[in-house]
Design a protein around this motif. Structure first.
Motif, PDB file in Angstrom:
ATOM      1  N   GLN A 189       0.840  -1.201   0.000  1.00  0.00           N
ATOM      2  CA  GLN A 189       0.000   0.000   0.000  1.00  0.00           C
ATOM      3  C   GLN A 189       0.877   1.254   0.000  1.00  0.00           C
ATOM      4  O   GLN A 189       0.592   2.224  -0.699  1.00  0.00           O
ATOM      5  N   TYR A 224     -11.377  -0.333   0.696  1.00  0.00           N
ATOM      6  CA  TYR A 224      -9.958  -0.046   0.910  1.00  0.00           C
ATOM      7  C   TYR A 224      -9.534  -0.672   2.226  1.00  0.00           C
ATOM      8  O   TYR A 224     -10.105  -0.378   3.275  1.00  0.00           O
ATOM      9  N   LEU A 225      -8.567  -1.558   2.144  1.00  0.00           N
ATOM     10  CA  LEU A 225      -8.060  -2.286   3.305  1.00  0.00           C
ATOM     11  C   LEU A 225      -9.178  -2.967   4.081  1.00  0.00           C
ATOM     12  O   LEU A 225      -9.231  -2.944   5.308  1.00  0.00           O
ATOM     13  N   THR A 235      -5.624  -2.438  -4.840  1.00  0.00           N
ATOM     14  CA  THR A 235      -5.073  -1.076  -4.790  1.00  0.00           C
ATOM     15  C   THR A 235      -3.549  -1.085  -4.825  1.00  0.00           C
ATOM     16  O   THR A 235      -2.918  -0.069  -4.505  1.00  0.00           O
ATOM     17  N   VAL A 236      -2.966  -2.215  -5.201  1.00  0.00           N
ATOM     18  CA  VAL A 236      -1.509  -2.297  -5.292  1.00  0.00           C
ATOM     19  C   VAL A 236      -1.048  -2.706  -6.692  1.00  0.00           C
ATOM     20  O   VAL A 236       0.145  -2.860  -6.926  1.00  0.00           O
TER      21      VAL A 236
END
Length: 558
Positions: A281, A403-404, A521-522
């Motif tokens: 991240q 997200y996460l 998201t990576v």
């Protein structure tokens, strides 16, 4: 040009090499896990808690946390304003006058908001007492406030169905004791070793070549310069800022100060990755930041080296307004670092940059100063863009916007939008207000597109808590002092309040396990998506204004 590129590569390599272990250290101390080699600082930490009292032991919700932030900032603002308006009667103030109310308020707001916009010449206007106990103290405090708010946001993202986000006073004290004070002490000693001034002497009188009685101003500069760079503050002890040889005497001091500007912001990106227990991240954000900073550096360096406007001035490319000690390479790199971070210090006169060379630092600020950015504020601004990108990408591909492990909902996007749009709207409003003022032409030393660039840059700097200026715009007027104060206050605290409300909302959510429908998201795709979202918002908002200023000036010169 190859040597200039090599300078940039070397600089960013050293930055990353130091930022990784520093990021781990910051994560540890902000979580309360003090490493053994830092245990010697614990008595100082406990001493702060005794002074603060019971408030340092209370668990705080988002609203209580931000209320304490605002309370401390209001107290700091009132105290610093009073100090500046009475400095003539305070110790060591006999040689300077008290500041007027508009200038005192503007200066106090500037340092409390981590902007460090300076509508005065430091060595002529302020006493050593004001510089040391007023401005330098706020350099530490404002940076610690930004880092504390970031920690609260990270807790909100990582915790599961919690009510509390920690304690603001503990976060601030840890930021000061374990991060800012030690780093500032080390940097100050290094700068003194290079010849940066650190003395209580007011200066040395001497006779000029024409028989005039002149004074070489001195003062406790190194201690203020260290934290002005590390805290992404940027306010100079001397009016010439880091172009002054007493602030920045050698090539090594220039490298150290330039490195210090981006050091903690870069380390915080790695600290974020370590904190959420997913270093990828942090990798996403560091890649985006390096892409923007690297391309910006190349753009400024090429424009200053090969631009047609001042070609072959002094036998080289555009050396007008630059220190010959640093040349176009280090000056270009500094201009990018100081506007990518919320710093604002300068080692060259930005007003003398080529039109496109000056437009790029301006655009970096207009993106919201999220490319590394200020301490804390840069990363939480980038996270606001990241959440927006997650939401947009999720809608485009039909995947759950998470997200996460936490769903991104309407309230989260509203808060993120406030963080993103507030500096943007204030920049345009500030530019409009200055341009429409009946006395604006008397405040400008230039005309045409360049004059508009000076106004646009000034408003951009104020509305994004940067503090640098093109110059050419008379800043010490009642109108600009008061307008600038409003811009700086709103730009600092409205996004900060929105971030705390976002942190509180995220804190109450449960975490869900990732699945095939969860957006990564990576991945390289998301990195590109985030870059596009940042560019589109910046370009759509400011391209018309930039076209009236730097682009029009460039085309006219061509």
């Amino acid at each position: 040009m190859s040597s200039v590129i090599a300078q940039g590569v070397f600089f960013f390599a050293v930055l990353l090499l130091i930022a990784v272990p520093l990021g781990w250290y910051i994560k540890e101390v902000m979580q309360g896990a003090i490493p053994r080699y830092a245990m010697c600082l614990q008595p100082l930490e406990k001493g702060f808690y005794k002074v603060i009292g019971p408030a340092s032991r209370v668990r705080m919700s988002a609203k209580r946390y931000v209320s304490n932030v605002l309370l401390l900032s209001a107290f700091s603002l009132a105290l610093l304003t009073a100090m500046l308006m009475t400095q003539h009667w305070l110790p060591g103030g006999r040689s300077v006058a008290n500041l007027s109310f508009p200038l005192a308020v503007n200066t106090a707001v500037s340092f409390v908001t981590n902007t460090n916009w300076q509508a005065y010449t430091g060595e002529l206007t302020l006493s050593h007492f004001s510089q040391m106990f007023g401005l330098t103290v706020q350099n530490f405090v404002s940076a610690a406030v930004g880092l504390s708010v970031l920690c609260a946001l990270i807790r909100g993202i990582t915790q599961k169905k919690e009510t509390y986000l920690g304690n603001f006073w503990q976060d601030m004290v840890r930021s000061l004791v374990y991060v800012l004070l030690p780093l500032a002490l080390v940097l100050a000693v290094l700068l003194i070793s290079q010849g940066t001034v650190q003395t209580f002497s007011s200066g040395v009188a001497y006779q000029g070549l024409e028989g005039d009685s002149l004074k070489l101003f001195l003062g406790p500069a190194a201690s203020q310069i260290a934290i002005k760079q590390l805290g992404t503050n940027g306010g100079g002890f001397f009016g010439a800022n880091s172009a002054h040889p007493f602030e920045n005497p050698t090539l090594l001091s220039n490298f150290l100060e330039n490195l210090a500007i981006l050091l903690i912001p870069a380390a915080l990106i790695f600290a974020f990755g370590f904190w959420v227990k997913d270093w990828k991240q942090g990798r996403t954000i560091i890649i985006v930041s390096l892409v923007f900073a690297g391309l910006a550096f190349l753009g400024v360096a090429i424009s200053e080296t090969y631009g047609p406007e001042f070609m072959n001035v002094m036998g080289a490319a555009n050396l007008e307004g630059k220190e010959v000690r640093f040349g176009t390479g280090w000056s270009s790199l500094w201009s990018i670092a100081t506007t990518a971070a919320s710093n604002g210090s300068v080692n060259a006169m930005l007003d003398s940059f080529t039109p496109l060379g000056g437009a790029i630092p301006m655009f970096l600020m207009q993106l919201g100063e999220i490319i590394f950015g200020g301490i804390g504020s840069g990363l939480y601004g980038m996270l606001a863009f990241l959440l927006l990108a997650v939401f947009i990408a999720g809608l485009l591909v039909g995947r759950t916007p998470e997200y996460l492990g936490k769903k991104i909902e309407a309230f989260d996007i509203k808060m993120a939008s406030i963080v993103i749009l507030t500096p943007l709207m204030l920049t345009l409003f500030g530019t409009m207000a200055i341009v429409l003022h009946t006395e604006v032409m008397s405040w400008l030393t230039n005309q045409g597109p360049h004059a508009f660039s000076e106004v646009l840059y000034g408003a951009t700097s104020l509305a994004n808590n940067n503090g640098s200026a093109f110059a050419g715009l008379t800043a010490d007027t009642t109108f600009i002092n008061l307008l600038g104060s409003v811009l700086m206050l709103v730009s600092r605290f409205v996004p900060m309040i929105a971030i705390m409300l976002l942190a509180g909302n995220m804190n109450r959510k449960k975490k869900t396990a990732s699945s095939e429908g969860t957006l990564s998201t990576v991945s390289p795709t998301f990195v590109v998506m985030l870059i596009v979202v940042i560019l589109v918002i910046g370009a759509l908002s400011f391209l018309p204004a930039i076209a009236l200023g730097p682009i029009a000036e460039y085309l006219t010169m061509k």
